[in-house]
Design an enzyme around this catalytic site. Sequence first.
Site, short mmCIF file in Angstrom:
data_model
loop_
_atom_site.label_atom_id
_atom_site.label_comp_id
_atom_site.label_asym_id
_atom_site.label_seq_id
_atom_site.Cartn_x
_atom_site.Cartn_y
_atom_site.Cartn_z
N ASP A 1 0.75 -1.25 -0.14
CA ASP A 1 0.06 -0.03 0.02
C ASP A 1 0.89 1.44 0.05
OD1 ASP A 1 -2.61 -0.66 0.11
OD2 ASP A 1 -2.70 -1.11 2.19
C1 GLC Z 1 -1.91 -4.05 5.32
C2 GLC Z 1 -3.09 -3.74 4.48
C3 GLC Z 1 -2.80 -4.62 3.33
C4 GLC Z 1 -1.69 -4.37 2.56
C5 GLC Z 1 -0.36 -4.38 3.43
C6 GLC Z 1 0.81 -4.09 2.85
O1 GLC Z 1 -1.73 -5.16 5.75
O2 GLC Z 1 -4.40 -4.33 5.14
O3 GLC Z 1 -4.06 -4.78 2.50
O4 GLC Z 1 -1.51 -5.09 1.42
O5 GLC Z 1 -0.87 -3.59 4.47
O6 GLC Z 1 0.87 -2.87 2.56
#
Ligand code: GLC
Length: 884
Positions: A575
């Site tokens: 993210d």
């Molecule tokens: C958090 C989010 C997930 C994402 C991860 C890596 O766990 O819930 O959707 O893939 O972070 O950024």
Amino acid sequence: MATKKQSKAAKKQTKAVAKKQPKAAAKKQTKTAVKKQPKAAAKKQTKTAAKKQPKVVAKKTQVVKKQPKATAKTETSQTFGGQYGYFDDANKEYVLRNPATPIKWCNYVGTLAYGGIVDTTGGTVLCKGDPALNRITKYISQMPCSDFKGSTTYIRIKEKDSIKILSPFVVPTCTMWDKWECRIGLSYTKWVAEGFGLKVTVIVFVPSKSSTLIQDISIENVSRKNMEIDVVPVYEFSHFDALKQLTNADWVPQTMTVEAHKEKSGHVILEQYAFMKKQYAVNYFTASQPADSFDGDRREFLGFNEITGWAAPATLYKGKLSNSTALRGDNIAAQMFKFKLAPKKVGRVATQLGQEKSIEEAMPAIKKYRDLKNVDKAFADLADFWKNYLTALQVKTPDSSFNSMINVHNPRQCHTTKNWSRYLSLYQLGFGSDRGIGYRDSSQDLLGVMSHMPEEARVLAENLLSVQLEGGNAMHQYFPSTMEANEGDSREKEDRPKYYGDDHLWIVLTVASYLKETGNLEFLKKEIPFYNKKKELEAREKGTVLEHLKRSLAFSWNDRGTHGIPHLGFADWNDTVNLPTGAESLFNASLFAKALLEMIDICEAIEDKELAEQYKNWYEEIKAQVNKTAWDGEWYVRWFDEKGEPLGSSKNKYNKIDSLGQSWPVISGIAPAEYAKTALDSVNKLLNTENGIKLSWPGYNGFDPHVGGVSTYPPGAKENGGIFLHANPWVMIAETIIGNGDRAFQYYNQINPAAKNNGKINEFESEPYCYPQNILGSEHKQFGLARNAWLSGTSSWTYQAATQYILGIKATFKGLSVNPCIPKVWKEFSVSRKFRDAVYEISVKNPNGVSKGVKSVTINGQAIEGNVLPILSGKKHIVEVVMG
Ligand code: GLC
């Protein structure tokens, strides 16, 4: 996540809530509240308060006199150090013996339909259907553990000239017992506190399919004298709009109401609602036993205008509670139950905190759980549910902490993530529109429960498919009570894509897994609408599940950049790497390739050769492009930015290598053998640590707007070079694919929280009975410190890595495939696995000490060709496998 994300998100929340609460309604609420607060009632309230105050004040001296006695017993000097607890595998519980855990540890009760979190010191977060939009209790998770957090139960011991006020949860009186334990069980928590002549047992759980939280309290007089004991459970309510409770201290308190219904029998039902909910949803608190007295108003209960606080509520130092109701203000539900106990006698009361449309509609449940036999039955039924759930897959291997995680705690956590996605935890607080049910999160969570509850998984998969857009990409998250969806953090930046490049691809894996587990190919024909905010549900375009999957794949195929690699979108799985529009993601390429492989399997199962052929061509094209453009020499790069420059390359200053960039080309089969081995060796050399594999290295050392969120963390934290656990099982899986069972198992052990229970727990700090999301990496001074327990994709993927890749038992369209990749020292292991209509009792022998390779398989004594167990009916089938 990112600072920027946070501040923007905060603004957005307000907007979104305002949006959800139609303006007209909001105005109406205010008006109604104003209009409807009858003057008489308002006056009455003031009068009542005025009348009652003197009483409390009159006893003030008494309270002050008595208080020191109670506090004198406060044994804060108890040794809280050392180990916190142990695993009781026979009872499938973790037993905490020390309430002073390094951070709050908790458990989940009930489901998203009705349930929440119970922490080990008695705090409760409760909601029905939606943590943001239908919250019941008020829990401020940032408060110290020693504070009251939404609920507690007081025990008052009356002796000749003194009063002791205690809590079996220790908090908030902070008085220690001679012996105390908190058993974190499967959807229940059980406290046993002994001391002061008493043995107090409290069990908190939500009966299956009910909308009520039970607190079953038993008190045994273990002294030699008669005792007078009062039990006072208390809950504090939140406004149903959980964020409003925190951001609005005007409208919210004006609407909050508690009424009391006294029945002839002496039972009391406290009814609580925010005014606008009166006709739609009321919370109630009642018990199996008549109440001596009660309170609905926090100020009345705490007394002295709340100055003595929750640690020593003044009312508890007088005889009775104040019998207060509330027409506004801070709403609570407290009731006092009295017990006179001769030595060895046990008193028991079970309370219920529920929500229904009206008290009338709640009456059947209220009556049911007032009968303690029904409480016992509900608790036994819960145990049966879990027994049944867990028997889907049980293992026996030479490693006991592996067994404990795989047989109990890991599938349990998978059930929890399936329920709550990333919506409600002590880290993801479930306020506003920040979270919800995450598209990619839940799609992956479902992979972890598919062998245990495929039909329940299908229902959630259908919801996810219904927030996929006509164009094939998906909304990032949705709210379960309204099915309203949004684009998540991608709403943040005007100039960036409003989709995540991976969301829609995960669901292909999920549906494939469901089809393989159940064989229900009919599901592909089911019509499900596509999401379109502008249209009412009935007017939305519909497509079969197969059509949904086809659009997912077509979206990524048509959304490729200059290297022929799928675009990043706002972000991919990570993210926090938010490169400008035009960037490409090598992870999206691998996930796309894996989704294509799954789709090819599906096409073959439905005998659609033409479609299979098309997807095979796409797969080959992607594979060729990745290997042509992304090999960096010793590993794969992870992204191309908008200018086509690589990120995750030896050429970069920060983020030279990324773990997903290596594991996923192996998982998707696009890495040729030599590249696969070299890439995974690079992970081992540059990213592995004794506490787990780091997501990337080196971490950014300062904010860089070009990459965005990742650089808001210090090096070693979260996605910025931290040990982001979710990515660890992917490396385990990749290692098993290339036959490296020893390394896969080493990686498994490194992050096994159960293994931290001895020795490393004070460094780890988080619960040892579930996976956290992240551990600080070696670039950080607090290397080894874990946070964000419970709701993490780590649970689903580690479970898959352990059962489908290390033990190697995997559902396919043709049957159950057995292809283990184990540590060479394992001489044998066994797995009992329910699959379709049968149970396969599989024992695997490894006489030659290999990691991978199946030499022979027999079923019920008959040899079979290959290593796929055919689909059988009938109860049990004995399978013997020899590796070599
Ligand atoms: C958090 C989010 C997930 C994402 C991860 C890596 O766990 O819930 O959707 O893939 O972070 O950024």
